[in-house]
Design a protein around this motif. Structure first.
Motif, PDB file in Angstrom:
ATOM      1  N   UNK A   1     -24.708   9.611  47.253  1.00  0.00           N
ATOM      2  CA  UNK A   1     -24.837   8.269  47.781  1.00  0.00           C
ATOM      3  C   UNK A   1     -24.503   8.293  49.280  1.00  0.00           C
ATOM      4  N   UNK A   2     -25.311   7.644  50.071  1.00  0.00           N
ATOM      5  CA  UNK A   2     -25.108   7.621  51.518  1.00  0.00           C
ATOM      6  C   UNK A   2     -23.929   6.716  51.885  1.00  0.00           C
ATOM      7  N   UNK A   3     -23.459   6.853  53.114  1.00  0.00           N
ATOM      8  CA  UNK A   3     -22.376   5.991  53.591  1.00  0.00           C
ATOM      9  C   UNK A   3     -22.797   4.527  53.561  1.00  0.00           C
ATOM     10  N   UNK A   4     -24.026   4.249  53.942  1.00  0.00           N
ATOM     11  CA  UNK A   4     -24.525   2.875  53.941  1.00  0.00           C
ATOM     12  C   UNK A   4     -24.543   2.304  52.525  1.00  0.00           C
ATOM     13  N   UNK A   5     -24.996   3.099  51.570  1.00  0.00           N
ATOM     14  CA  UNK A   5     -25.033   2.651  50.172  1.00  0.00           C
ATOM     15  C   UNK A   5     -23.619   2.414  49.643  1.00  0.00           C
ATOM     16  N   UNK A   6     -22.682   3.266  50.010  1.00  0.00           N
ATOM     17  CA  UNK A   6     -21.285   3.087  49.595  1.00  0.00           C
ATOM     18  C   UNK A   6     -20.713   1.800  50.187  1.00  0.00           C
ATOM     19  N   UNK A   7     -21.046   1.531  51.449  1.00  0.00           N
ATOM     20  CA  UNK A   7     -20.568   0.320  52.121  1.00  0.00           C
ATOM     21  C   UNK A   7     -21.102  -0.926  51.404  1.00  0.00           C
ATOM     22  N   UNK A   8     -22.375  -0.919  51.065  1.00  0.00           N
ATOM     23  CA  UNK A   8     -22.982  -2.059  50.368  1.00  0.00           C
ATOM     24  C   UNK A   8     -22.335  -2.250  49.001  1.00  0.00           C
TER      25      UNK A   8
END
Length: 179
Positions: A1-8
């Motif tokens: 999972x990307x950092x952006x996906x984790x943030x969301x």
């Protein structure tokens, strides 16, 4: 999972994180004597209410709370923020606020609209279009509405909101419209 996906995912699953990092509310700065948009930082009363909400959801799967005379504690702002979070991150949701008078309806709607319009579009489901009346709709099928009490008794017939905020209920009788 990307950092952006984790943030969301963090914004979706951790309301406190989302409020602090993404939700903007209007606050007054007495030093500059101006209104500014600032992150929603929970005050002790809002944090207590959120803990009660989380406990009720865990224990019962639904929430029912009556808040007595909470003046200038940010409860309406907090509840509208929860309403926006519900719609942004839960497909096909219907969140409804019913206020006692038109001016309160407009102000409550503005609080939620401001939050929805100022969140990073990469974080939340996008709004379908600009607000129509006192209603916002998201691409995920959710909608948030603010109405004034006293309209047609059938105005919400067939509707099943999964989030309902009844504002200033004791004032309803004195401001009820007669037909």
């Amino acid at each position: 999972m990307s950092d952006a996906a984790r943030y969301i995912e963090l914004c979706k699953n951790d309301v406190r994180f989302c409020f602090k990092n993404e939700f903007k509310i209007r606050t007054y700065d007495p030093k500059t004597m101006r209104w500014n948009l600032c992150p929603l930082q929970l005050n002790p009363e809002q944090e207590h209410l959120l803990q009660v909400i989380e406990r009720q959801m865990k224990e019962r799967g639904f929430v029912r709370i009556i808040i007595d005379k909470a003046r200038k504690l940010g409860m309406s702002t907090f509840i509208q923020a929860l309403k926006m979070h519900t719609c942004m991150f839960n497909p096909e949701g219907h969140a409804l606020t019913v206020a006692h008078e038109e001016s309160a309806t407009r102000e409550l709607f503005r609080i939620g609209k401001r939050i929805a319009e100022n969140i990073d579009p990469r974080v939340s489901t996008a709004l379908k279009a600009k607000a129509k009346g006192n209603s916002l709709e998201w691409m995920n099928g959710s909608r948030a509405e603010c109405q004034t009490q006293g309209g047609s008794p059938d105005s919400e017939r067939g509707s099943t909101p999964n989030f309902l905020h009844i504002s200033e209920l004791p004032s309803w009788e004195s401001s009820r419209r007669t037909t």
